[in-house]
Scaffold this motif. Sequence first.
Motif, PDB file in Angstrom:
ATOM      1  N   TYR A   1      51.039  46.913  31.131  1.00 19.71           N
ATOM      2  CA  TYR A   1      50.554  47.749  31.406  1.00 19.71           C
ATOM      3  C   TYR A   1      50.854  47.968  33.160  1.00 19.71           C
ATOM      4  O   TYR A   1      50.796  49.395  33.368  1.00 19.71           O
ATOM      5  N   GLU A   2      51.182  47.437  33.893  1.00 25.12           N
ATOM      6  CA  GLU A   2      51.664  47.542  34.979  1.00 25.12           C
ATOM      7  C   GLU A   2      52.942  48.348  35.227  1.00 25.12           C
ATOM      8  O   GLU A   2      53.180  49.536  35.523  1.00 25.12           O
TER       9      GLU A   2
ATOM     10  N   GLN B   1      40.338  41.170  27.968  1.00 28.92           N
ATOM     11  CA  GLN B   1      41.399  41.546  29.629  1.00 28.92           C
ATOM     12  C   GLN B   1      42.822  42.146  28.468  1.00 28.92           C
ATOM     13  O   GLN B   1      43.125  42.543  29.508  1.00 28.92           O
TER      14      GLN B   1
ATOM     15  N   SER C   1      43.449  46.230  28.998  1.00 36.48           N
ATOM     16  CA  SER C   1      45.068  46.070  29.534  1.00 36.48           C
ATOM     17  C   SER C   1      46.020  46.628  29.041  1.00 36.48           C
ATOM     18  O   SER C   1      46.504  47.761  28.809  1.00 36.48           O
TER      19      SER C   1
ATOM     20  N   ARG D   1      47.414  37.156  28.951  1.00 38.01           N
ATOM     21  CA  ARG D   1      47.111  37.781  29.230  1.00 38.01           C
ATOM     22  C   ARG D   1      48.042  38.306  30.870  1.00 38.01           C
ATOM     23  O   ARG D   1      48.392  39.350  30.881  1.00 38.01           O
ATOM     24  N   THR D   2      48.842  37.638  30.926  1.00 34.04           N
ATOM     25  CA  THR D   2      50.073  37.932  32.381  1.00 34.04           C
ATOM     26  C   THR D   2      50.594  39.168  31.285  1.00 34.04           C
ATOM     27  O   THR D   2      51.289  39.854  32.105  1.00 34.04           O
TER      28      THR D   2
ATOM     29  N   GLU E   1      49.202  42.384  31.303  1.00 35.22           N
ATOM     30  CA  GLU E   1      48.365  43.059  31.950  1.00 35.22           C
ATOM     31  C   GLU E   1      49.743  43.824  33.161  1.00 35.22           C
ATOM     32  O   GLU E   1      49.567  44.777  33.387  1.00 35.22           O
TER      33      GLU E   1
END
Length: 547
Positions: free
Chosen positions: A43-44, A70, A74, A36-37, A40
């Motif tokens: 995506y950033e 999630q 992302s 997940r991290t 994410e």
Amino acid sequence: MPPMNFNDPPPEDAELPGLLSDLLDQAEHPDLGLRRTAFERLYELALKVQTRISAAVPTLIAGLADPDPQIGESAVWALHYCAPESLEPLIACLTHREAFVRERAAHALGNIGEVARVDGAPALQRLLSDPDQRVRKRAAWALGLTRDNSESTLERLATLVSQGTPGDAEAALHALGNIGKTAGAGSLSRYRQVALAALQRPESTIRRWALYAAESTGLAPQDWATVLVEVVRHDESGEVREAALSGLRAVASMVDLAEAVPTLLSRLADASREAMLVCAVLAEMRPRPTAAIPALHAILPNDDLVIPASQALWRIEGRADLLIPGLRRVFHDSAEEVCDLIAELGPAASPLIPDVIQAMGGESWDLQWAAADALRAMASSDPQVMPPLLNALSHPSPIVQSASARALAAIGAPAVAPLKRLLEDRASMRATWAAYALGDMGPIAAAALDELRAGMRSGETPFCGCCAIAVASISGGTEAMPYLIEVVRGDDADGPRQAAAKALGDMGPAAVAAIDALEALLDDEDDSDEVANEIIRALWAIRGVRH
């Protein structure tokens, strides 16, 4: 690996490959939290560097198939920022065996928008027959965002409205409305009956989006207004009525709504958004709906409605005296909105000057901007007005500074002396804005010409440029022309350059020496449209071309 923050600058080119490699490895980790991290952060990273992480596209595509919502979200958004490199693999995912993957891929293509139209629209069309309703709805939504107005897409969407489930119809009408907004007022004329028939459906969400689509079916304004009034009169859904009232507001100045006034007034019963919209419609109507005056006065005691009711009453009967108490009553809680209305009321709102001055001393820059604009509109020479405006010329926000300078210019002659004193500190932004305000006054500020001429020759930028613009505005001569040409050629912000171009244009053929400098800016991609248009107008004026 340190955490990433959306506000952090993008990574340097040299560090990007290593950062990306670490994230791609982490994205395949069996631990859900680590995956997940990783997604994410991908995506950033995509948001910041766009296609420079195109090497991540295969991993992001794999993320669409991850059961975790999630991770899927992302991946959807990261793939949006990777376009056009992500287009082909996303289109391939539209035939994936899992419905949630097809839905996510359609979502990403919709986010990409018009760039996805040529290659993505045919594949998205096919999904309008998908066995899964979530996929059908997302495909319709995505087609709307690609703005694909091909006849095949419009026909398929219209069929989905008439023959699909309620969820299908809602999504298809929304998509048709999005496409119609871009394609033009009559672009959906062939589907007028589809949209109007949907207004009779029992589902309120369908009726809401039917209105949206019907806007682009080419109905004459008066006929469209008739449809909207009927919706306001009969529809049971507040949301649908609000949409109809918003539509009426857009056409109220172009059509005859006299017979609709009783219907409109019937929706003033409570402090809902509907009542606010009714006030907005009444404020736009031509001829002015004088029959609404008693009902509007009756709702002035309602704090939630006093501002929209006051605006409507001002436009209808042009009296401010009965509005001031209510506006003062709500000023503390709605100061910015009241200031916006004062900008329309002008000098008639002068009893509210103490309230506006107090707002100038607040902490909200947006409110200070609105308060300065309100003081400008009132153009009052009241002695208590000038000190806060003069202080605001050193405000951290250029927007507040410029609004305050314009307000001082509106005061006129009484403001000349204090502004002239500010010119002494040439290195201060207050001096630059003082020169701007004096120039905005024009000949009224003639008493400051000597100081402005000295500032024009000082070489202290940006002060000297603003002084040159002011000298040209006040004297009407050509003595400032060489300095204005320097402003046009220089690196000052858009504002001074635009003002200098206008000043040169105002000189007409006498400013022929400025033509080369102005023409050189026509190919400057850094200039805004406003600056470019001012330069073109100046060249026309100097060459004596009628336009």
